[in-house]
Enzyme design. Structure first.
Site, mmCIF file in Angstrom:
data_model
loop_
_atom_site.group_PDB
_atom_site.id
_atom_site.type_symbol
_atom_site.label_atom_id
_atom_site.label_comp_id
_atom_site.label_asym_id
_atom_site.label_seq_id
_atom_site.Cartn_x
_atom_site.Cartn_y
_atom_site.Cartn_z
ATOM 1 N N GLY A 104 0.792 -1.221 0.000
ATOM 2 C CA GLY A 104 0.000 0.000 0.000
ATOM 3 C C GLY A 104 0.822 1.268 0.000
ATOM 4 O O GLY A 104 0.303 2.347 -0.295
ATOM 5 N N ASP A 137 -2.325 7.222 2.270
ATOM 6 C CA ASP A 137 -1.744 8.141 1.290
ATOM 7 C C ASP A 137 -0.529 7.561 0.582
ATOM 8 O O ASP A 137 0.025 8.184 -0.325
ATOM 9 C CB ASP A 137 -1.403 9.484 1.938
ATOM 10 C CG ASP A 137 -0.351 9.376 3.049
ATOM 11 O OD1 ASP A 137 0.246 8.287 3.216
ATOM 12 O OD2 ASP A 137 -0.138 10.381 3.753
ATOM 13 N N GLY A 138 -0.094 6.368 0.994
ATOM 14 C CA GLY A 138 1.033 5.733 0.331
ATOM 15 C C GLY A 138 2.386 6.326 0.671
ATOM 16 O O GLY A 138 3.411 5.887 0.144
ATOM 17 N N ARG A 188 14.557 -0.277 0.357
ATOM 18 C CA ARG A 188 14.756 -1.533 1.082
ATOM 19 C C ARG A 188 15.283 -2.600 0.136
ATOM 20 O O ARG A 188 14.878 -2.697 -1.019
ATOM 21 C CB ARG A 188 13.442 -1.996 1.716
ATOM 22 C CG ARG A 188 13.577 -3.323 2.444
ATOM 23 C CD ARG A 188 12.456 -3.555 3.436
ATOM 24 N NE ARG A 188 11.176 -3.837 2.812
ATOM 25 C CZ ARG A 188 10.052 -4.030 3.507
ATOM 26 N NH1 ARG A 188 10.056 -3.945 4.838
ATOM 27 N NH2 ARG A 188 8.916 -4.275 2.886
ATOM 28 N N ASP A 264 1.465 -11.595 7.043
ATOM 29 C CA ASP A 264 1.974 -10.777 5.941
ATOM 30 C C ASP A 264 3.321 -10.153 6.270
ATOM 31 O O ASP A 264 3.964 -9.576 5.387
ATOM 32 C CB ASP A 264 0.965 -9.692 5.549
ATOM 33 C CG ASP A 264 0.565 -8.813 6.720
ATOM 34 O OD1 ASP A 264 -0.074 -9.332 7.647
ATOM 35 O OD2 ASP A 264 0.897 -7.607 6.718
ATOM 36 N N ASP A 274 9.814 -5.850 7.901
ATOM 37 C CA ASP A 274 8.798 -4.914 8.406
ATOM 38 C C ASP A 274 9.050 -4.543 9.862
ATOM 39 O O ASP A 274 8.594 -5.218 10.778
ATOM 40 C CB ASP A 274 7.391 -5.461 8.202
ATOM 41 C CG ASP A 274 7.015 -5.534 6.731
ATOM 42 O OD1 ASP A 274 7.446 -4.638 5.982
ATOM 43 O OD2 ASP A 274 6.314 -6.472 6.326
#
Length: 505
Positions: A104, A137-138, A188, A264, A274
């Site tokens: 996202g 908003d990404g 990343r 995820d 993450d």
């Protein structure tokens, strides 16, 4: 099983290009991703480039530091050979299944092959909206970009499998979160971004054809030895179980708390991925939680191995249509594989703990000795990292308990344990210096302490980056004493403690 065709027909590498993209995931069916262009940044400014990692990836750091390189790292320019995509995946979030998540606020630029021939993803985090943004908003605030850069590189220096950080860029724009914050983009690097949730995405849709394509791709990319097994998909699953058992043990040996260990956020390549609300413990407590959204402690420190096992069980469920012949036989095979997780984790954990305690030989009672120390540390608010570092000196000197005793609220609690520990040490013929050297290699003096990260973030938000750069440099050598930076090894003073961390989305 033949090799995955996507690798045989990957894009040809342009040796003259500044970034030598060689993409395979973008050759998969379009059900796997959305083709998308990164959002542009108003006034991008380079914050940091990881020179050593760039060279490993056969990228000239000077290019990344140039205006052209910063334009690529900010998303303003798509480099030759890049095929930007947002990956689709699903996932269990705090135990509840969400059938569509996906990238996202991250865009996979493509893949590169490093100097050793290993394939890596290059991904921009904070690079704009995709169809998976779910109302977001990404974008990324600068704070989470700095946190992930610091912690992922610290984990790499500690020797723990992890995604990496190639660069951090300021966008010159603000993002709205709980308040207005400066924006940033992180580049990343990962051996892949294949997650348990990627498999769940196709399994939930009953899309067995693409599930098989995904499994074949994952085998080729991460575990090619599984191809020649009698049941390649079970061999693949076994390899993932073993990799994640080792990873969980490594976390537990350094006091790392992931914070949001959803399916995820569980990478099938066996890397930590993450870092949103992650943290390292100061004073040890097995039930420690930092994440502001983990209200019931599902992902508390001591729960992490069990959560990984739970996630692996969900992973097994996705592979059942591919494993063995017939559902009953597939379930039996999966159960046998997941049953091995406990022993694999325990073996990796106690092997690492023996090194931290200066024990070279395997003897009955070692696990109980380790557990008793941890219980006493919890009761006496002993700092996790400093306790094990001080044990290194205590092991080298029969009268050297003072440094460890000072870390315990009730020093006699350590004395009782130390007597049994020294008795156990006496059963091995090993020089004090050899023992100390081995222990020092397993017990860092520097970890990314939460209050240091927060101080670096606060300064960075005000436009000052010295603390960020210095912290990254110190943490690049976590096992070295670095006396000039001794303060970085100290726990927070009263009033400096960080009680909660946040995802930063």
């Amino acid at each position: 099983m033949p090799p995955s065709a996507e690798f045989a027909r990957s894009t040809s590498t342009n040796e003259a290009a500044p970034i030598r993209f060689d993409n395979t995931y973008a050759r998969l069916p379009e059900a796997f991703y959305q083709r998308v262009e990164p959002a542009t940044a108003a006034a991008p400014r380079l914050l940091r480039v990881n020179d050593a990692l760039a060279r490993q990836l056969r990228i000239d750091p000077q290019f990344l530091e140039s205006p052209e390189g910063v334009a690529v790292l900010s998303g303003n320019v798509i480099a030759p050979g890049s095929e930007p995509i947002a990956q689709a995946y699903a996932g269990h979030q705090f135990g509840d299944f969400v059938p569509q998540l996906g990238d996202g606020r991250a865009i996979l630029l493509g893949e590169v092959v490093d100097v050793a021939g290993k394939r890596y993803d290059l991904q921009l985090k904070g690079s704009g909206r995709t169809r998976f943004s779910r109302g977001g908003d990404g974008r990324a605030a600068l704070g989470p970009v700095i946190r992930e850069y610091i912690v992922s590189e610290a984990m790499a220096a500690l020797g723990i499998p992890t995604t990496r950080s190639l660069a951090a860029v300021l966008t010159g724009e603000n993002v709205m979160r709980e308040r207005v914050l400066p924006g940033g983009v992180l580049t990343r690097v990962a051996s892949s971004h294949l997650r348990v949730g990627t498999f769940q995405y196709f399994a939930a849709r009953g899309d067995i054809e693409n599930l098989r394509v995904l499994a074949d791709y994952a085998i080729e990319r991460h575990y090619p030895e599984a191809r020649s097994a009698e049941d390649p998909y079970r061999a693949f699953y076994d390899a993932v179980v073993a990799a994640l058992a080792r990873l969980a043990a490594r976390w537990m040996l350094v006091g790392f708390i992931h914070g949001v260990l959803n399916t995820d956020n569980t990478a099938i390549g066996g890397e930590t991925i993450d870092y949103g609300p992650c943290a390292f413990m100061d004073a040890y407590h097995p039930d420690k939680v930092f994440s502001s959204i983990d209200q019931f402690g599902r992902y508390a420190f001591a729960n992490q191995p069990a959560v990984i096992r739970w996630n692996l069980t969900r992973f097994a469920e996705t592979l059942l249509p591919l494993m063995a012949d017939g559902t009953d036989k597939a379930i039996e095979a999966a159960n046998a594989s997941i049953a091995r997780f406990k022993d694999q984790y325990q073996d990796a954990y106690i092997r690492g703990f023996r090194q931290k305690l200066g024990l070279a030989l395997e003897m009955e009672g070692d696990l109980e000795l380790a557990a008793d120390l941890l219980a006493r540390m919890a009761e006496n608010q002993a700092d996790f990292t400093l306790t094990f570092r001080a044990l290194c000196e205590a092991a080298a000197d029969p009268k050297g308990n003072a440094g460890v005793r000072a870390l315990f609220a009730n020093p006699s609690a350590f004395d009782e344990w130390a007597a049994r520990w020294r008795e156990r040490l006496s059963l091995e013929e090993r020089s004090a210096e050899a023992r100390r050297t081995a222990m020092l290699a397993a017990s860092p003096v520097f970890i990314p302490r939460n209050h240091r990260i927060e101080a670096a973030i606060q300064d960075a938000e005000a436009g000052h980056f010295d603390k960020f750069h210095e912290l990254v440099e110190v943490l690049a050598h976590p096992y070295d004493d670095q006396p000039q930076f001794a303060d970085y090894g100290k726990p927070p003073a009263p009033g400096e403690e960080v009680q909660q961390t946040f995802c930063g989305t």
